[in-house]
Design an enzyme around this catalytic site. Sequence first.
Site, mmCIF file in Angstrom:
data_model
loop_
_atom_site.group_PDB
_atom_site.id
_atom_site.type_symbol
_atom_site.label_atom_id
_atom_site.label_comp_id
_atom_site.label_asym_id
_atom_site.label_seq_id
_atom_site.Cartn_x
_atom_site.Cartn_y
_atom_site.Cartn_z
ATOM 1 C CG HIS A 1 -5.468 -2.710 0.075
ATOM 2 N ND1 HIS A 1 -5.014 -2.248 -1.148
ATOM 3 C CD2 HIS A 1 -4.761 -2.008 1.013
ATOM 4 C CE1 HIS A 1 -4.099 -1.318 -0.963
ATOM 5 N NE2 HIS A 1 -3.913 -1.159 0.341
ATOM 6 C CG ASP B 1 -6.978 -3.116 -3.668
ATOM 7 O OD1 ASP B 1 -7.677 -2.557 -2.802
ATOM 8 O OD2 ASP B 1 -5.734 -3.148 -3.614
ATOM 9 C CB SER C 1 -0.962 -0.052 1.193
ATOM 10 O OG SER C 1 -2.059 0.796 1.016
#
Length: 274
Positions: free
Chosen positions: A252, A223, A102
């Site tokens: 995610h 996602d 991320s």
Amino acid sequence: MVIKVEKSLSTMMNAQIIGSGKETVVLAHGFGGDQSLWDKILPVITQAYQVVLFDWCFSGVIKEPNTLFDPAKYCQYDGFSNDLIALLEELQLDSTVFVGHSMSGMIGCITSIKKPHLFKKLILVGSSPRYVNSECYEGGFDINEIEQIFSSMESNYYGWASFFPTLVIDKNDSESIKKFKECLKKMKPEIGLSVAKTVFLSDHRDILEKVVIPCTIVQTTNDLVAPMCVVEYMKRMIKGESTIEIIDIDGHFPQLTAPFQFLEIFDRVMNKSF
């Protein structure tokens, strides 16, 4: 007389080096998490590689008092990037394989521009250079949706922390939803909100054309945080060689929900000569 002993950055960030091997892999967790989110893949990769784990300054597992986090320093990814550089230099590491989940994917990209010798490969997991849609860019969120996230965090942080994981992790993976909930609830609400603003309002599209370290972009098929259009944009804009690896799951967090598929991709990347 009291002598104050300054703790090293690696100690403050709970850094540890485990495993053995000629190559070093750095695992960097994303927003709201801590290093435990890599637990499912660690038993395998530590058999063949030296692995660096750490917690970002916002993590709820940073020992109190948390003197690391400074909202002014971390209002941009640069602050995190500087910590990463300092950490790797303290540990005397370079030519590592950086795995960033991320927000950490973009932090790794920024760091690779500043100090390219630190990395030889970047693995970007569910990363995004910008989350907010604009006239010529689809990031996945309208600004009012982002502002609603901030409002929910501000009005009832723990309620938000219970709900948000159900949006970003496969609904059938209750174990991982519970784990991420626990991570979010350990984080101080004021720190969580501050970092959320840094993340969701960030725009680092301009740095992608400066990234020359070979990149592998790991993406799930569905996602909410980093949709496929963002991945395709990153692939187009990254200057160095880049490839996309798709894992056919929702959510995610492929390292939690699909660890075996994640490890298959990791193995391919490690054995690939760019």
